[in-house]
Design an enzyme around this catalytic site. Sequence first.
Site, PDB file in Angstrom:
ATOM      1  N   ASP A   1       0.865  -1.189   0.000  1.00 10.29           N
ATOM      2  CA  ASP A   1       0.000   0.000   0.000  1.00 10.29           C
ATOM      3  C   ASP A   1       0.901   1.239   0.000  1.00 10.29           C
ATOM      4  O   ASP A   1       1.707   1.421   0.904  1.00 10.29           O
ATOM      5  CB  ASP A   1      -0.913  -0.009   1.230  1.00 10.29           C
ATOM      6  CG  ASP A   1      -1.934   1.112   1.188  1.00 10.29           C
ATOM      7  OD1 ASP A   1      -3.136   0.822   1.292  1.00 10.29           O
ATOM      8  OD2 ASP A   1      -1.540   2.286   1.061  1.00 10.29           O
TER       9      ASP A   1
ATOM     10  N   ASP B   1      -3.738   2.413  -5.200  1.00 13.56           N
ATOM     11  CA  ASP B   1      -2.473   2.380  -4.459  1.00 13.56           C
ATOM     12  C   ASP B   1      -2.252   1.085  -3.676  1.00 13.56           C
ATOM     13  O   ASP B   1      -1.486   1.062  -2.729  1.00 13.56           O
ATOM     14  CB  ASP B   1      -2.349   3.631  -3.566  1.00 13.56           C
ATOM     15  CG  ASP B   1      -2.898   3.426  -2.165  1.00 13.56           C
ATOM     16  OD1 ASP B   1      -3.868   2.674  -2.012  1.00 13.56           O
ATOM     17  OD2 ASP B   1      -2.335   4.024  -1.232  1.00 13.56           O
ATOM     18  N   GLU B   2      -2.920   0.027  -4.092  1.00 13.78           N
ATOM     19  CA  GLU B   2      -2.827  -1.221  -3.342  1.00 13.78           C
ATOM     20  C   GLU B   2      -2.800  -2.438  -4.239  1.00 13.78           C
ATOM     21  O   GLU B   2      -3.554  -2.505  -5.202  1.00 13.78           O
ATOM     22  CB  GLU B   2      -4.103  -1.350  -2.494  1.00 13.78           C
ATOM     23  CG  GLU B   2      -3.849  -1.236  -1.020  1.00 13.78           C
ATOM     24  CD  GLU B   2      -5.155  -1.202  -0.265  1.00 13.78           C
ATOM     25  OE1 GLU B   2      -5.589  -0.098   0.102  1.00 13.78           O
ATOM     26  OE2 GLU B   2      -5.742  -2.277  -0.063  1.00 13.78           O
TER      27      GLU B   2
HETATM   28  N1  DCP Z   1      -8.436   8.589  -0.928  1.00 12.65           N
HETATM   29  C1  DCP Z   1      -9.456   9.531  -1.037  1.00 12.65           C
HETATM   30  N2  DCP Z   1     -10.417   9.647  -0.066  1.00 12.65           N
HETATM   31  C2  DCP Z   1     -10.395   8.835   1.028  1.00 12.65           C
HETATM   32  C3  DCP Z   1      -9.380   7.860   1.164  1.00 12.65           C
HETATM   33  C4  DCP Z   1      -8.404   7.768   0.163  1.00 12.65           C
HETATM   34  O1  DCP Z   1      -9.478  10.262  -2.033  1.00 12.65           O
HETATM   35  N3  DCP Z   1     -11.325   8.959   1.990  1.00 12.65           N
HETATM   36  C5  DCP Z   1      -7.395   8.502  -1.973  1.00 12.65           C
HETATM   37  C6  DCP Z   1      -6.214   9.384  -1.617  1.00 12.65           C
HETATM   38  C7  DCP Z   1      -5.171   8.422  -1.136  1.00 12.65           C
HETATM   39  C8  DCP Z   1      -5.478   7.168  -1.931  1.00 12.65           C
HETATM   40  O2  DCP Z   1      -6.897   7.185  -2.122  1.00 12.65           O
HETATM   41  O3  DCP Z   1      -3.874   8.904  -1.377  1.00 12.65           O
HETATM   42  C9  DCP Z   1      -5.047   5.887  -1.240  1.00 12.65           C
HETATM   43  O4  DCP Z   1      -5.758   5.714  -0.028  1.00 12.65           O
HETATM   44  P1  DCP Z   1      -5.095   5.146   1.275  1.00 12.65           P
HETATM   45  O5  DCP Z   1      -6.186   4.780   2.197  1.00 12.65           O
HETATM   46  O6  DCP Z   1      -4.103   4.088   0.942  1.00 12.65           O
HETATM   47  O7  DCP Z   1      -4.374   6.411   1.931  1.00 12.65           O
HETATM   48  P2  DCP Z   1      -2.978   7.067   1.631  1.00 12.65           P
HETATM   49  O8  DCP Z   1      -2.195   6.297   0.609  1.00 12.65           O
HETATM   50  O9  DCP Z   1      -3.196   8.504   1.284  1.00 12.65           O
HETATM   51  O10 DCP Z   1      -2.272   7.060   3.035  1.00 12.65           O
HETATM   52  P3  DCP Z   1      -1.588   5.814   3.781  1.00 12.65           P
HETATM   53  O11 DCP Z   1      -0.144   6.216   3.943  1.00 12.65           O
HETATM   54  O12 DCP Z   1      -2.300   5.717   5.075  1.00 12.65           O
HETATM   55  O13 DCP Z   1      -1.774   4.618   2.904  1.00 12.65           O
HETATM   56 MG    MG Z   2      -1.948   4.246   0.780  1.00  7.51          MG
HETATM   57 MG    MG Z   3      -4.721   2.175   0.012  1.00 10.41          MG
END
Ligand code: DCP
Ligand code: MG
Ligand code: MG
Length: 358
Positions: A4, A104-105
């Site tokens: 992730d 992203d996963e």
């Molecule tokens: N995303 C979004 N709205 C949300 C959750 C996520 O638009 N409520 C988008 C932005 C993030 C991407 O999806 O960058 C990936 O979600 P993740 O949950 O993996 O979160 P992040 O990658 O941003 O942070 P982490 O470091 O916790 O994985």
């Molecule tokens: Mg992420």
């Molecule tokens: Mg994610």
Amino acid sequence: MLVDFDYFFAQCEELRNPALKDKPVVVGVYSGRTEDSGAVSTANYVARKFGVKSGLPLYLAKKRLKGTEAVFLPVDYEFYEQISEKIMQVLRSYVDSFEQTSIDEAYLDVTQKVRGGFEAAGDLAQKIKNDVKCQVGIVFSVGIGPNKLVAKIAADSQKPNGLKVVKPEEVQHFLSPLPVNRLLGVGRKTTAKLNELGIETVGALARYDVQKLKDIFGKKLGAYFHNAAKGVDNQPVEETDEPVSISRISTLKENTRDLMVVLKKTDQLIEDIHEDVVQRNITFKQVAVIAIMTDLSIRSRSKMLESATSDAEGLRRAVRELFEKFLGESKLEIRRVGVKISHFAKEEVEQKRLTSFF
Ligand code: DCP
Ligand code: MG
Ligand code: MG
């Protein structure tokens, strides 16, 4: 392994503008009503220290970051998708089988590659991390476990830039102390219900009488909770060619606020999307329109249809309605337009896998 990417949208922004790195970076979806209406899509870890996270209203994020050098940026999905594809390509070169589950996963089955050795899997993960950092410039967290469920929770446990290996004999010890909401499918309501039963942790859920769980949550879900709490999961890592959404986006010949000009463009996009729908034999329930404005901000509006359909005419109607409303609410000119459909169902509804159920 579950990989992730860390603070993904914001990390992409840092990649193209390294000067952002030490500042709080907030990527947001601007709804367009007022300057600050909308929500945080994600934020880098500098901003998270101030309590800014996904889903927070933008005006609150601004308030919490007041007096800092915070940078607020609109979502640039296409750019993030390009980066994501580059990383996914690198990941694919290391696996027996591969399953991307979001932008992203991805799950990587490396069982054969490491001959079942968990230490070798840890070494391989480090190698993949270095390779992606070197080739693309992005860092991610990875969890390794005997199945997808454990790998996913392990990946979340050491963010950012984490690498966590949970061997089969460590699963119980690793899961037990975690709060129940760390399990996939245990949201706010279910958590409240479980807490009422005196179940706070995954360990407590694992010890709870499975028959009682089935009585309360239904047979299928009850059994799932019981197994998940024990770290039991037999889902294979498999490539799915089913997207979660289908979208097309295109630049207008000139910037406009003219509904007819917009619809002429979206008609072409709809035709394209509809072809895909027919080919895949799916129905959709949600329709969204995307407008990229002259200031490059991205706006979108969506609508849930009353029933799932595969009909092009229904799609055209929904798109028209959404743009009519949108143009009434916004003052800027539009530069690019997009159409997106989601919430798919196969013609014969199949629900083989619990993850797709959630
Ligand atoms: N995303 C979004 N709205 C949300 C959750 C996520 O638009 N409520 C988008 C932005 C993030 C991407 O999806 O960058 C990936 O979600 P993740 O949950 O993996 O979160 P992040 O990658 O941003 O942070 P982490 O470091 O916790 O994985
Ligand atoms: Mg992420
Ligand atoms: Mg994610």
